[in-house]
Motif scaffolding. Structure first.
Motif, PDB file in Angstrom:
ATOM      1  N   GLY A 230      58.255  62.715  51.813  1.00 36.27           N
ATOM      2  CA  GLY A 230      57.053  62.142  52.383  1.00 36.27           C
ATOM      3  C   GLY A 230      57.466  61.507  53.699  1.00 36.27           C
ATOM      4  N   VAL A 231      57.081  60.265  53.951  1.00 37.31           N
ATOM      5  CA  VAL A 231      57.545  59.547  55.133  1.00 37.31           C
ATOM      6  C   VAL A 231      58.968  59.059  54.862  1.00 37.31           C
ATOM      7  CG1 VAL A 231      57.159  57.569  56.643  1.00 37.31           C
ATOM      8  CG2 VAL A 231      55.209  58.872  55.783  1.00 37.31           C
ATOM      9  N   VAL A 232      59.910  59.437  55.734  1.00 39.72           N
ATOM     10  CA  VAL A 232      61.325  59.178  55.471  1.00 39.72           C
ATOM     11  C   VAL A 232      61.973  58.470  56.656  1.00 39.72           C
ATOM     12  CG1 VAL A 232      61.582  61.141  53.907  1.00 39.72           C
ATOM     13  CG2 VAL A 232      61.975  61.466  56.362  1.00 39.72           C
ATOM     14  N   GLY A 233      63.152  57.897  56.403  1.00 39.02           N
ATOM     15  CA  GLY A 233      63.907  57.253  57.474  1.00 39.02           C
ATOM     16  C   GLY A 233      64.717  58.242  58.280  1.00 39.02           C
TER      17      GLY A 233
ATOM     18  N   PHE B 234      56.679  56.645  66.127  1.00 45.78           N
ATOM     19  CA  PHE B 234      56.568  57.933  65.442  1.00 45.78           C
ATOM     20  C   PHE B 234      57.083  57.841  64.002  1.00 45.78           C
ATOM     21  CE2 PHE B 234      57.185  60.190  69.791  1.00 45.78           C
ATOM     22  CZ  PHE B 234      55.873  59.891  70.125  1.00 45.78           C
ATOM     23  N   LYS B 235      56.453  58.588  63.120  1.00 44.84           N
ATOM     24  CA  LYS B 235      56.859  58.632  61.713  1.00 44.84           C
ATOM     25  C   LYS B 235      57.499  59.981  61.396  1.00 44.84           C
ATOM     26  CE  LYS B 235      55.024  54.615  60.509  1.00 44.84           C
ATOM     27  NZ  LYS B 235      55.856  53.487  60.068  1.00 44.84           N
ATOM     28  N   LYS B 236      58.616  59.933  60.700  1.00 42.84           N
ATOM     29  CA  LYS B 236      59.278  61.167  60.254  1.00 42.84           C
ATOM     30  C   LYS B 236      58.683  61.570  58.909  1.00 42.84           C
ATOM     31  CE  LYS B 236      63.703  59.955  62.425  1.00 42.84           C
ATOM     32  NZ  LYS B 236      63.434  58.563  62.827  1.00 42.84           N
ATOM     33  N   ILE B 237      58.168  62.786  58.827  1.00 37.80           N
ATOM     34  CA  ILE B 237      57.584  63.274  57.574  1.00 37.80           C
ATOM     35  C   ILE B 237      58.373  64.486  57.088  1.00 37.80           C
ATOM     36  CG2 ILE B 237      55.533  64.203  56.425  1.00 37.80           C
ATOM     37  CD1 ILE B 237      53.805  62.906  58.558  1.00 37.80           C
TER      38      ILE B 237
ATOM     39  N   THR C 141      57.997  67.181  60.110  1.00 42.02           N
ATOM     40  CA  THR C 141      57.042  66.823  61.163  1.00 42.02           C
ATOM     41  C   THR C 141      57.381  65.437  61.700  1.00 42.02           C
ATOM     42  OG1 THR C 141      55.227  68.139  60.219  1.00 42.02           O
ATOM     43  CG2 THR C 141      54.612  66.362  61.708  1.00 42.02           C
ATOM     44  N   LEU C 142      57.377  65.316  63.027  1.00 35.83           N
ATOM     45  CA  LEU C 142      57.421  64.000  63.660  1.00 35.83           C
ATOM     46  C   LEU C 142      55.982  63.668  64.036  1.00 35.83           C
ATOM     47  CD1 LEU C 142      59.356  61.730  64.650  1.00 35.83           C
ATOM     48  CD2 LEU C 142      59.208  62.785  66.922  1.00 35.83           C
ATOM     49  N   TYR C 143      55.466  62.585  63.481  1.00 40.11           N
ATOM     50  CA  TYR C 143      54.025  62.305  63.580  1.00 40.11           C
ATOM     51  C   TYR C 143      53.747  61.021  64.350  1.00 40.11           C
ATOM     52  CZ  TYR C 143      49.142  62.386  62.147  1.00 40.11           C
ATOM     53  OH  TYR C 143      47.770  62.451  62.158  1.00 40.11           O
TER      54      TYR C 143
ATOM     55  N   PRO D 197      42.959  74.493  50.671  1.00 36.78           N
ATOM     56  CA  PRO D 197      42.277  73.253  51.085  1.00 36.78           C
ATOM     57  C   PRO D 197      43.090  72.524  52.156  1.00 36.78           C
ATOM     58  CG  PRO D 197      43.446  72.879  49.029  1.00 36.78           C
ATOM     59  CD  PRO D 197      43.610  74.352  49.346  1.00 36.78           C
ATOM     60  N   TRP D 198      42.397  71.802  53.033  1.00 33.94           N
ATOM     61  CA  TRP D 198      43.094  70.948  53.995  1.00 33.94           C
ATOM     62  C   TRP D 198      43.609  69.698  53.290  1.00 33.94           C
ATOM     63  CZ3 TRP D 198      44.764  72.420  58.548  1.00 33.94           C
ATOM     64  CH2 TRP D 198      44.153  73.518  59.159  1.00 33.94           C
ATOM     65  N   MET D 199      44.788  69.253  53.731  1.00 31.98           N
ATOM     66  CA  MET D 199      45.457  68.141  53.041  1.00 31.98           C
ATOM     67  C   MET D 199      45.824  67.020  54.009  1.00 31.98           C
ATOM     68  SD  MET D 199      47.797  70.286  50.310  1.00 31.98           S
ATOM     69  CE  MET D 199      48.201  71.665  51.379  1.00 31.98           C
ATOM     70  N   PHE D 200      46.230  65.882  53.426  1.00 29.98           N
ATOM     71  CA  PHE D 200      46.661  64.725  54.206  1.00 29.98           C
ATOM     72  C   PHE D 200      47.983  64.219  53.645  1.00 29.98           C
ATOM     73  CE2 PHE D 200      44.653  62.831  50.579  1.00 29.98           C
ATOM     74  CZ  PHE D 200      45.191  61.559  50.438  1.00 29.98           C
ATOM     75  N   GLU D 201      48.591  63.257  54.353  1.00 31.30           N
ATOM     76  CA  GLU D 201      49.881  62.689  53.939  1.00 31.30           C
ATOM     77  C   GLU D 201      49.665  61.290  53.384  1.00 31.30           C
ATOM     78  OE1 GLU D 201      53.123  61.686  52.696  1.00 31.30           O
ATOM     79  OE2 GLU D 201      53.172  63.700  53.575  1.00 31.30           O
ATOM     80  N   PRO D 202      49.683  61.124  52.050  1.00 34.38           N
ATOM     81  CA  PRO D 202      49.401  59.818  51.434  1.00 34.38           C
ATOM     82  C   PRO D 202      50.331  58.704  51.912  1.00 34.38           C
ATOM     83  CG  PRO D 202      49.371  61.551  49.779  1.00 34.38           C
ATOM     84  CD  PRO D 202      49.907  62.169  51.033  1.00 34.38           C
TER      85      PRO D 202
END
Length: 300
Positions: free
Chosen positions: A29-32, A58-61, A73-75, A101-106
């Motif tokens: 998921g979101v990672v360091g 930016f968040k690393k996914i 993904t870098l978000y 289906p379209w999805m999101f990142e919880p």
């Protein structure tokens, strides 16, 4: 109770704690960082992401779907778009699936949430729970001039679950309709055929954006940034040495960029260094900006 049994209890507790810690570390998921296979390391050439981005927001996914890491993904949670997605290309027939289906990142909304991407809830009122940190379906609902452009495209994957995982809005940017359906789609197909036919090993692809002042607005709020340029590069160190020259000189690594607009939007293919030079003038990166580790030159 014997001394041995006395020892066993704390030891079991230690093992349990360590096991839990390891499992939590493996959850994505979101990672360091991307330094583990469970954190999408295998989606990156030499396990190394692009370097030189200056923003701390930016968040690393590690994009996980059905409990398996799929791509990186870098978000940007402020602009609500991916800065890049990095993936391994899979030989494919180029067919696009439209029934996912379209999805999101919880985990962009809460680090206690699921590490898997999830389909958007049926109730749009639920989307308010996470729309502060990412784009939601409503952002793309009334903007006929834009298409949802995937950075890791469905057409570059073959396994149905890998294809499904590309339908996360965290892998999508607003592309001008004429660009999306014209030069961008054509370029993705050219690269698909080139890697299908001439890459003999694993092909790593990174596709990203440069941002500009244009933004999709909803309810008088800036919601989703519109990229000025799209760019992409691939790295395949094991390739067909007998390929015709007009193809062979584009291995092991080559790049491209195009203007996300209605006109003057053709894709320009360039060597990696030229692409990096082009991007340095248009992105918030330092002088050491590098897309692929060691420029995709094998160590041996």
């Amino acid at each position: 109770m014997s001394p041995k049994e006395n020892c066993a209890l704390p030891l079991a507790a230690v093992v349990t704690v360590l096991t839990c810690a390891l499992l939590q570390g493996a959850q994505a998921g979101v990672v360091g960082d991307f330094n583990h296979a469970e954190r999408c390391k295998d989606s990156l050439y030499m396990g190394t992401p692009p370097r030189g981005y200056l923003s701390n927001s930016f968040k690393k996914i590690c994009q996980r779907y059905e409990d398996k890491p799929r791509y990186v993904t870098l978000y940007d949670p402020l602009r609500h778009i991916p800065i890049y997605s990095a993936y391994t290309f899979k030989k494919s027939d180029g067919e696009k699936r439209v029934d996912f289906p379209w999805m999101f990142e919880p985990q962009l909304a809460s680090d206690k949430s699921s590490s898997n991407m999830e389909p958007f809830p049926q109730s749009s009122s639920m989307h308010m729970n996470f729309e502060d940190t990412q784009a939601v379906l409503e952002d793309y609902a009334d903007v006929v001039q834009y298409e949802r452009g995937q950075l890791n495209p469905d057409e570059h994957q073959s396994d149905p679950l890998d294809k499904a995982s590309t339908y996360s809005l965290t892998n999508v940017v607003p592309q001008i309709r004429e660009f999306n359906m014209g030069p961008w789609a054509e370029h993705q197909d050219i690269i698909r055929k080139r890697l299908n036919n001439y890459c003999r090993g694993k092909a790593f692809v990174i596709t990203g954006v440069t941002t500009s002042g244009h933004t999709i607005r909803r309810n008088n709020l800036d919601r989703v940034a519109v990229p000025e340029y799209m760019w992409s590069a691939y790295c395949c160190t094991e390739f067909d040495q007998n390929a015709p020259y007009f193809v062979r000189y584009k291995f092991p690594v080559f790049g491209a960029y195009g203007l996300n607009d209605r006109v003057n939007n053709h894709m320009v293919e360039v060597p990696l260094k030229n692409l990096e030079k082009f991007l340095k003038g248009r992105m918030d990166v330092d002088k050491n900006f590098q897309i692929f580790y060691n420029d995709c030159v094998p160590d041996n």
